[in-house]
Design an enzyme around this catalytic site. Structure first.
Site, PDB file in Angstrom:
ATOM      1  N   ASP A 271      -8.651  12.756  17.126  1.00  0.00           N
ATOM      2  CA  ASP A 271      -8.668  11.406  17.699  1.00  0.00           C
ATOM      3  C   ASP A 271      -9.784  11.278  18.737  1.00  0.00           C
ATOM      4  O   ASP A 271      -9.867  12.085  19.673  1.00  0.00           O
ATOM      5  CB  ASP A 271      -7.307  11.101  18.336  1.00  0.00           C
TER       6      ASP A 271
ATOM      7  N   HIS B 202     -17.862   2.075   8.205  1.00  0.00           N
ATOM      8  CA  HIS B 202     -16.396   2.098   8.322  1.00  0.00           C
ATOM      9  C   HIS B 202     -16.051   3.439   8.972  1.00  0.00           C
ATOM     10  O   HIS B 202     -16.026   4.478   8.307  1.00  0.00           O
ATOM     11  CB  HIS B 202     -15.756   1.965   6.934  1.00  0.00           C
ATOM     12  N   LEU B 203     -15.853   3.398  10.291  1.00  0.00           N
ATOM     13  CA  LEU B 203     -15.639   4.644  11.036  1.00  0.00           C
ATOM     14  C   LEU B 203     -14.203   4.712  11.540  1.00  0.00           C
ATOM     15  O   LEU B 203     -13.864   4.139  12.583  1.00  0.00           O
ATOM     16  CB  LEU B 203     -16.625   4.721  12.219  1.00  0.00           C
TER      17      LEU B 203
ATOM     18  N   ARG C 194     -11.822  15.967   8.018  1.00  0.00           N
ATOM     19  CA  ARG C 194     -12.589  16.376   6.830  1.00  0.00           C
ATOM     20  C   ARG C 194     -14.002  16.768   7.240  1.00  0.00           C
ATOM     21  O   ARG C 194     -14.598  16.138   8.107  1.00  0.00           O
ATOM     22  CB  ARG C 194     -12.679  15.231   5.814  1.00  0.00           C
TER      23      ARG C 194
ATOM     24  N   GLY D 131     -11.061   2.016  13.112  1.00  0.00           N
ATOM     25  CA  GLY D 131     -10.598   2.467  14.443  1.00  0.00           C
ATOM     26  C   GLY D 131     -11.709   2.821  15.422  1.00  0.00           C
ATOM     27  O   GLY D 131     -11.729   2.324  16.551  1.00  0.00           O
ATOM     28  N   ILE D 132     -12.651   3.652  14.996  1.00  0.00           N
ATOM     29  CA  ILE D 132     -13.726   4.077  15.899  1.00  0.00           C
ATOM     30  C   ILE D 132     -14.800   2.978  15.967  1.00  0.00           C
ATOM     31  O   ILE D 132     -15.251   2.602  17.056  1.00  0.00           O
ATOM     32  CB  ILE D 132     -14.346   5.408  15.407  1.00  0.00           C
TER      33      ILE D 132
ATOM     34  N   ASN E  45       0.867  -1.180   0.000  1.00  0.00           N
ATOM     35  CA  ASN E  45       0.000   0.000   0.000  1.00  0.00           C
ATOM     36  C   ASN E  45       0.905   1.232   0.000  1.00  0.00           C
ATOM     37  O   ASN E  45       1.528   1.559   1.012  1.00  0.00           O
ATOM     38  CB  ASN E  45      -0.882  -0.037   1.253  1.00  0.00           C
TER      39      ASN E  45
ATOM     40  N   GLU F 239      -8.006  -5.093   5.289  1.00  0.00           N
ATOM     41  CA  GLU F 239      -7.870  -4.775   3.870  1.00  0.00           C
ATOM     42  C   GLU F 239      -6.727  -5.552   3.222  1.00  0.00           C
ATOM     43  O   GLU F 239      -6.811  -5.946   2.062  1.00  0.00           O
ATOM     44  CB  GLU F 239      -7.702  -3.262   3.693  1.00  0.00           C
TER      45      GLU F 239
ATOM     46  N   ARG G 233     -10.236   9.263  21.130  1.00  0.00           N
ATOM     47  CA  ARG G 233      -9.819   9.047  22.521  1.00  0.00           C
ATOM     48  C   ARG G 233      -9.604  10.387  23.219  1.00  0.00           C
ATOM     49  O   ARG G 233     -10.009  10.577  24.367  1.00  0.00           O
ATOM     50  CB  ARG G 233      -8.541   8.189  22.574  1.00  0.00           C
TER      51      ARG G 233
ATOM     52  N   GLU H 239     -14.591  -0.150  15.608  1.00  0.00           N
ATOM     53  CA  GLU H 239     -14.183  -1.352  16.348  1.00  0.00           C
ATOM     54  C   GLU H 239     -13.950  -1.083  17.832  1.00  0.00           C
ATOM     55  O   GLU H 239     -14.067  -1.989  18.658  1.00  0.00           O
ATOM     56  CB  GLU H 239     -12.877  -1.918  15.750  1.00  0.00           C
ATOM     57  N   ASN H 240     -13.567   0.158  18.165  1.00  0.00           N
ATOM     58  CA  ASN H 240     -13.057   0.415  19.524  1.00  0.00           C
ATOM     59  C   ASN H 240     -13.855   1.392  20.375  1.00  0.00           C
ATOM     60  O   ASN H 240     -13.451   1.664  21.505  1.00  0.00           O
ATOM     61  CB  ASN H 240     -11.619   0.950  19.434  1.00  0.00           C
TER      62      ASN H 240
ATOM     63  N   HIS I 223     -12.912   3.214   0.338  1.00  0.00           N
ATOM     64  CA  HIS I 223     -12.905   2.149   1.356  1.00  0.00           C
ATOM     65  C   HIS I 223     -13.603   0.885   0.838  1.00  0.00           C
ATOM     66  O   HIS I 223     -14.077   0.064   1.629  1.00  0.00           O
ATOM     67  CB  HIS I 223     -13.641   2.574   2.655  1.00  0.00           C
TER      68      HIS I 223
ATOM     69  N   ARG J 231      -2.651  -2.085  -3.307  1.00  0.00           N
ATOM     70  CA  ARG J 231      -3.843  -1.279  -3.044  1.00  0.00           C
ATOM     71  C   ARG J 231      -3.816  -0.089  -3.998  1.00  0.00           C
ATOM     72  O   ARG J 231      -2.836   0.664  -4.038  1.00  0.00           O
ATOM     73  CB  ARG J 231      -3.845  -0.780  -1.597  1.00  0.00           C
TER      74      ARG J 231
HETATM   75  P1  AMP Z   1      -8.350   4.213  11.448  1.00  0.00           P
HETATM   76  O1  AMP Z   1      -8.351   5.364  10.491  1.00  0.00           O
HETATM   77  O2  AMP Z   1      -9.312   3.123  11.082  1.00  0.00           O
HETATM   78  O3  AMP Z   1      -6.976   3.707  11.749  1.00  0.00           O
HETATM   79  O4  AMP Z   1      -8.929   4.802  12.836  1.00  0.00           O
HETATM   80  C1  AMP Z   1      -8.175   5.720  13.596  1.00  0.00           C
HETATM   81  C2  AMP Z   1      -9.063   6.406  14.590  1.00  0.00           C
HETATM   82  O5  AMP Z   1      -9.737   5.443  15.409  1.00  0.00           O
HETATM   83  C3  AMP Z   1      -8.308   7.270  15.575  1.00  0.00           C
HETATM   84  O6  AMP Z   1      -8.060   8.538  15.051  1.00  0.00           O
HETATM   85  C4  AMP Z   1      -9.274   7.326  16.744  1.00  0.00           C
HETATM   86  O7  AMP Z   1     -10.165   8.397  16.526  1.00  0.00           O
HETATM   87  C5  AMP Z   1     -10.047   6.037  16.665  1.00  0.00           C
HETATM   88  N1  AMP Z   1      -9.682   5.092  17.742  1.00  0.00           N
HETATM   89  C6  AMP Z   1      -8.684   4.194  17.772  1.00  0.00           C
HETATM   90  N2  AMP Z   1      -8.679   3.514  18.953  1.00  0.00           N
HETATM   91  C7  AMP Z   1      -9.720   3.994  19.677  1.00  0.00           C
HETATM   92  C8  AMP Z   1     -10.269   3.700  20.978  1.00  0.00           C
HETATM   93  N3  AMP Z   1      -9.734   2.756  21.767  1.00  0.00           N
HETATM   94  N4  AMP Z   1     -11.346   4.421  21.381  1.00  0.00           N
HETATM   95  C9  AMP Z   1     -11.898   5.359  20.588  1.00  0.00           C
HETATM   96  N5  AMP Z   1     -11.428   5.674  19.363  1.00  0.00           N
HETATM   97  C10 AMP Z   1     -10.365   5.006  18.904  1.00  0.00           C
END
Ligand code: AMP
Length: 410
Positions: A282, A207-208, A240, A330-331, A7, A383, A284, A333-334, A179, A90
């Site tokens: 972010d 996909h967040l 964005r 990221g969001i 990628n 991916e 978090r 899943e977490n 995506h 990719r």
């Molecule tokens: P990605 O672009 O899929 O890698 O997602 C990155 C984003 O996921 C980060 O900028 C965070 O906003 C969010 N993220 C990652 N880990 C966590 C977590 N444990 N709790 C809340 N948001 C998270």
């Protein structure tokens, strides 16, 4: 088959070597600061990450270093580069030319190059990376897996912009969506987790991540997605803006006395939840700030969730129903707080979240109760594995075709 998945960004190159039979990652890593100085990260499976500086004036040197590392006698995972039987790349924008993954021959690369205007930041570095790989591994088949391909099944009513029609025919201006590799992987996996065939279900994939998009997948085919000509359209994202009245752009340029380029930089890099909160892109950081009483951080979180709800609601209408909603990236899943805030708006149609399952972080799981009318899942996206699978499929098809041609004396 051992597949190298690549990628490429403008100054970076992420890679993984995957054994397609076991689907295990044998090694992975990242080249950064290509064209500046160069940093390589390498991690063989089950071992510690190695990081060192090495000159990478261009992508070619980055690919060479990756291959050298993968075949290193001490901590490499391959005895020779001949063990790599295929490379999966990719690719970001395939326009209307590529509705599925394809072997990257010179004709295909030239076609991708013609699409550079549609993705000026992403397609050119990818092509540089592919060409560097082809020079170093001239006899290894290369496959391009496009971020836009899965969305090519959208009907014209969903992808057309209400602009003069000739902008579509002359400039290929339409909604494409991105995506796609993730939306395809997650929708297929969701159907599998439900014990159903993709053809038998209606799924909404959220996909967040830092970039965020939603898609509606009906009978295995994408019928709507939130990103457009570029990844700027749709949901509020990390930096964005997502959907805004187009007049805002002219208004900002006029009020701030700045150029169109500078305005677009603000819309792409300084907006989203970062722009609203003034704290961070972010989630978090936003959660922490909101917990400490920062009202703008809370507003950013609320606005983000509001837009996700709006899209899910409209996609249910577009598909005339929904069987499952899947969260990923990221969001997705977490962040159980985001999922809960979004899903509570769908209680009216029988969505019931199981709070115990929804407290998990990052694992594949059904987070709705088993009696919930609409099932809700967390499905970590992968991916690289999706690219590996497509690469094996395309290369195998070609091997079979070549064998038939040989037998037929062609
Ligand atoms: P990605 O672009 O899929 O890698 O997602 C990155 C984003 O996921 C980060 O900028 C965070 O906003 C969010 N993220 C990652 N880990 C966590 C977590 N444990 N709790 C809340 N948001 C998270």
């Amino acid at each position: 088959m051992k597949v190298l998945v690549i990628n490429c960004g403008s100054s970076s190159l992420k890679y993984q070597v995957i054994d397609s039979e076991t689907e295990h990652v044998l090694a992975k890593g990242l080249c950064e600061r290509i064209g500046i100085d160069g940093v390589l990260t390498y991690q063989p499976a089950g071992q510690d990450k190695i990081r060192y500086e090495a000159a990478m004036p261009a992508h070619r040197q980055a690919v060479e270093l990756v291959l050298k590392q993968l075949t290193d006698p001490e901590n490499g995972v391959l005895s020779s580069i001949d063990e790599i039987q295929a490379v999966g790349h990719r690719m970001v924008h395939g326009g209307e030319k590529f509705a599925c993954s394809t072997l990257l021959d010179e004709e295909v690369l030239n076609t991708v190059e013609e699409l550079n205007d549609l993705a000026p930041l992403h397609n050119p570095p990818t092509l540089v990376g592919v060409r560097a790989c082809k020079e170093i591994l001239p006899d290894t088949p290369m496959v391009g897996v496009f971020d836009t391909a899965f969305h090519q099944t959208m009907p014209a009513s969903a992808f057309i912009y209400a602009l003069p029609y000739e902008y579509y025919t002359k400039y290929a201006m339409r909604r494409y969506g991105f995506h796609g590799t993730s939306h395809k992987f997650v929708s297929q996996r969701t159907a599998q987790l439900m014990g159903k065939k993709p053809e038998d279900v209606k799924i909404i994939v959220c996909h967040l991540g830092n970039g965020a998009s939603i898609s509606a997948v009906d009978q295995g085919k994408c019928v709507e997605t939130s990103m457009g000509l570029t990844p700027l359209e749709g949901l509020i994202m990390g930096t964005r803006s997502g959907d805004i009245d187009p007049t805002c752009i002219e208004y900002i340029a006029h009020k701030e006395g700045i150029s169109m380029e500078d305005t677009m930089e603000i819309i792409n890099k300084k907006s989203g939840v970062l722009g609203i909160s003034g704290v961070s892109s972010d989630f978090r950081d936003l959660d922490n700030a909101a917990a400490e009483g920062n009202k703008r951080a809370q507003l950013a979180l609320d606005a983000f969730c509001h837009h996700v709800v709006k899209y899910i609601g409209s996609y249910i209408a577009v598909m005339n129903g929904v069987d499952a909603i899947a969260f990923t990236a990221g969001i997705g899943e977490n962040a159980p707080n985001v999922r809960a805030q979004v899903m509570k708006q769908f209680k009216y149609m029988g969505v019931e979240i199981d709070p115990v399952n929804d407290s998990i972080h990052g694992d594949e799981c059904m987070i709705s109760t088993k009696d919930s009318k609409v099932k809700v899942f967390v499905v970590p996206t992968n991916e690289e594995l999706a690219i590996c699978r497509d690469t094996v499929e395309i290369v195998t098809e070609q091997i079979v075709k070549d064998a038939i041609d040989t037998v037929m004396g062609k």
